[in-house]
Motif scaffolding. Structure first.
Motif, short mmCIF file in Angstrom:
data_model
loop_
_atom_site.label_atom_id
_atom_site.label_comp_id
_atom_site.label_asym_id
_atom_site.label_seq_id
_atom_site.Cartn_x
_atom_site.Cartn_y
_atom_site.Cartn_z
N MET A 82 18.54 43.16 57.10
CA MET A 82 18.90 42.08 56.16
C MET A 82 18.53 40.72 56.74
O MET A 82 17.96 39.87 56.05
N GLU A 83 18.84 40.52 58.01
CA GLU A 83 18.48 39.26 58.66
C GLU A 83 16.97 39.09 58.71
O GLU A 83 16.45 37.98 58.50
N GLU A 84 16.26 40.16 58.99
CA GLU A 84 14.82 40.08 59.14
C GLU A 84 14.14 39.70 57.82
O GLU A 84 13.14 38.96 57.82
N ARG A 85 14.67 40.18 56.71
CA ARG A 85 14.11 39.77 55.42
C ARG A 85 14.22 38.26 55.23
O ARG A 85 13.30 37.62 54.72
N MET A 86 15.33 37.68 55.66
CA MET A 86 15.50 36.24 55.54
C MET A 86 14.65 35.50 56.58
O MET A 86 14.08 34.44 56.28
N ARG A 87 14.54 36.07 57.79
CA ARG A 87 13.70 35.43 58.80
C ARG A 87 12.26 35.32 58.32
O ARG A 87 11.58 34.31 58.53
N ARG A 88 11.80 36.38 57.70
CA ARG A 88 10.40 36.40 57.27
C ARG A 88 10.16 35.52 56.05
O ARG A 88 9.02 35.20 55.73
N ALA A 89 11.23 35.15 55.36
CA ALA A 89 11.09 34.29 54.18
C ALA A 89 11.03 32.82 54.54
O ALA A 89 10.61 31.99 53.71
N LEU A 90 11.43 32.47 55.75
CA LEU A 90 11.46 31.07 56.18
C LEU A 90 10.65 30.88 57.44
O LEU A 90 10.76 31.68 58.38
N PRO A 91 9.83 29.84 57.54
CA PRO A 91 9.07 29.59 58.76
C PRO A 91 10.01 29.23 59.91
O PRO A 91 11.06 28.61 59.71
#
Length: 645
Positions: free
Chosen positions: A382-391
């Motif tokens: 879940m965190e990784e999906r958000m990390r990849r969505a933001l630079p």
């Protein structure tokens, strides 16, 4: 399952003293109480303690080839040895025993160092070839069996199944490695290949070491690594069918024994799956062993009973006292290195129970790492999906600020209402995963480490362990990457270490069907979506087991094998914590900040914070210093006392 130890003169052909080798071998008597023997010749000494499992009459070690030029000592099991015997006989080898050990010497003669590629099992062995003047040591692919070694100042290579055999030699310097101390306080264990003593090393899983007399000590050589290809295109039904067949084969191979055999049954999915397949393969009821906990928050006995009744097993249950904290010093002596996983206590007890009924027990270890079962995997994704969505340039400062401002973040989604999550979002995927697993996070380590230890560390962080493995993972799939890291760290250095030492303390062999390397390789070829689907971990594993196990066993929340640390440290262990951590051996090292540790103790006792993990980690380090390192006590290594402290 046994214990091995020995000596090799890398410079010449000195005659080693038999008394020295005997002392080293005796230090691991608990690993093989059935028999023991030594082999000595110029420049070489090999020792073995035997726990007789297969070929009880003729499987004694050290074991030789036909003309006595090759000799081996071996710990573990080669599960496919019966398949290799006719192949080696066709090559001209003559077998004098029915043991898997003899396969190793003949495989070496035929295939040299590549022989390890042919072995399917758990193993650590040392082999001397007089004709080739070669000394060879090897360890299994997933590090089920341990192997320590050290090059001493006089050119002697010493090795053993446990660190205590090296210490028993007397020539190993007891100088602590500060980098190992950092790894212990970050991870709860010292990560291979490092050892707590600077001069010693662990042979890494899936590695061999080939030495020739008169030549410098070479670097260990890897012979296996796991590749997460994720490219096998199969549907859920097909994957479940193949998994069922592969698991059945893996269990069948591990049921070969000439002594009473059974299984651990915790009531979790993994051990229940193993028991279900054992029952289908056995002509008689399976012996199962479970632990019940007096505290209902930790008790899974009811679920174990459901499986035991379904398969009509001979089920044995023992109660773990809610105040079973008297093993601290026993565990320190048993593990040799500092080790902070408190589940070592119930693991020790379940092995103690199992040994009263069987000599071999199958376990469900490895299932979470292989099939994606940990809750932390789902949180990471879940965190990784958000990390990849933001630079990173935006994400780092924004979430770093939120982490510093926490706990006031009520506007955020529920998944983000945690300081740890904010901190993780500000980091890279590998950094965040390390942070989420840390026993003591970096700020805590900075507080409790003295300036002297920080100077010794020179900026080193245990995060480097994860970064090193991440570079070798060969995948950027979010789940596969952290599974690979876990298989190289947590599984080997925590799980396998815990089970090996606890079982060997009681003369019990534990086998691990879910760590069969062919099964693990196959699973690594499957898409991650089969392993985690939505919020369900072990998705296809559980689906495959639906015909075999109750729904409540498959789909209930995971409990884990834990103990009430927070309460112990505020109650019956309160005075010991104060006495141990604010003086004595800890103070003698000069590596810790007593004031910072005192603040942790005070906050925990008052209920202002739960610092149970940190305090237990410190308490076990103190126990290591006193019982093994000889800090504040006599420095000689005494025989292992396995009686509870």
């Amino acid at each position: 399952m046994c214990g091995i130890t020995g000596l090799f003169d890398t410079r010449g052909v000195r005659n080693f003293e038999r008394a020295t080798l005997q002392r080293m071998n005796d230090a691991q008597f608990h690993r093989g109480p059935d028999a023991g023997d030594l082999h000595l010749e110029p420049g070489v000494g090999l020792g073995h303690r035997r726990l007789s499992i297969i070929d009880l009459a003729t499987g004694q070690q050290p074991l030789f080839n036909e003309d006595g030029s090759v000799v081996v000592v071996f710990n573990g099991e080669i599960y496919n040895y019966q398949e290799l015997v006719p192949e080696l006989q066709a090559l001209g080898h003559v077998f004098r025993t029915h043991s898997d050990t003899e396969v190793i010497v003949h495989a070496w003669e035929s295939w040299g160092a590549e022989c390890v590629q042919r072995f399917r099992g758990m193993f650590a062995f040392a082999l001397w070839d007089r004709n080739q003047q070669s000394f060879f040591i090897a360890r299994d692919r997933l590090g089920v069996k341990p192997l320590f070694y050290a090059l001493l100042d006089d050119g002697t290579l010493v090795f053993g199944s446990e660190l205590k055999t090296l210490l028993a030699h007397g020539g190993l310097r007891r100088e602590l490695d500060p980098l190992a101390v950092e790894e212990y306080f970050a991870l709860g264990y010292v990560a291979e290949p490092r050892c707590i003593f600077r001069q010693a090393r662990k042979l890494e899983a899936g590695h061999t070491l080939l030495l020739r007399r008169g030549q410098p000590l070479p670097a260990p050589k890897p012979y296996w690594d796991l590749r997460f290809t994720l490219q096998r295109r199969v549907g859920l039904e097909e994957a479940c069918a193949e998994l069922d067949a592969r698991l059945k084969e893996s269990v069948r191979l591990r049921m070969i024994a000439d002594v009473p055999l059974g299984a651990f049954l915790s009531g979790g999915v993994d051990s229940s799956a193993v028991v279900a397949h054992m029952a289908g393969l056995s002509q008689s009821p399976v012996n199962t062993c479970s632990m019940a906990f007096a505290d209902p928050a930790y008790n899974e006995a009811e679920f174990a009973r459901m499986v035991a009744e379904r398969y009509h097993t001979n089920h044995h249950v023992d109660m773990v006292d809610s105040e079973d904290f008297g093993l601290v010093d026993t565990l320190a002596r048993l593990y040799d290195e500092p080790y902070a996983d408190s589940s070592a206590i119930p693991t020790y007890r379940v092995c103690q129970l199992a040994r009263t009924h069987v000599k071999v027990a199958l376990s469900g270890d490895g299932g979470d790492e292989t099939f994606g079962g940990y809750r932390r995997y789902r949180m990471h994704l879940m965190e990784e999906r958000m990390r990849r969505a933001l630079p990173q340039g935006l994400r780092g400062p924004m979430f770093g600020l939120l982490a510093r401002m926490y706990p006031k973040a009520d506007w955020a989604p529920r998944v983000l209402r945690a300081k740890t999550t904010f901190e993780g979002m500000s980091r890279s995927a590998v950094q965040a995963y390390f942070h989420s697993l840390a026993q003591l996070r970096q700020p805590q380590r900075d507080q409790i480490f003295s300036d002297a230890l920080k100077r010794e560390l020179g900026g080193y962080s245990a995060e480097a362990v994860f970064e090193r493995h991440a570079r070798k993972a060969g995948t950027d799939d979010p789940l596969a990457l952290i599974q690979y890291i876990d298989l190289k760290t947590w599984l080997i250095d925590d799980i396998n270490t815990k089970v090996d030492r606890a079982s060997m303390a009681h003369g019990l062999e534990v086998r691990e069907p879910l760590m069969d390397h062919e099964l693990v390789e196959w699973c690594a070829s499957l898409p991650s979506a089969l392993k985690i689907s939505g919020q369900e971990g072990k998705h296809f594993f559980k689906k495959a087991l639906e015909p075999r196990l109750p729904h409540d066993v498959l789909y209930r929340p995971k409990m884990g094998f834990s103990v009430p640390l927070a309460r112990w440290l505020r109650g019956p262990l309160r005075q010991r914590v104060r006495d141990s951590l604010l003086g004595g051996a800890m103070a003698a090292t000069g590596w810790f900040n007593a004031r910072a540790i005192g603040q942790l103790i005070a906050q925990h006792e008052s209920g202002a914070g739960d610092h149970s993990r940190a305090l237990w980690t410190l308490l076990m380090f103190d126990a290591f210093l006193r019982n093994v390192a000889g800090v504040g006590a006599a420095s000689e290594v005494r025989g292992l006392d396995l009686a509870p402290a």
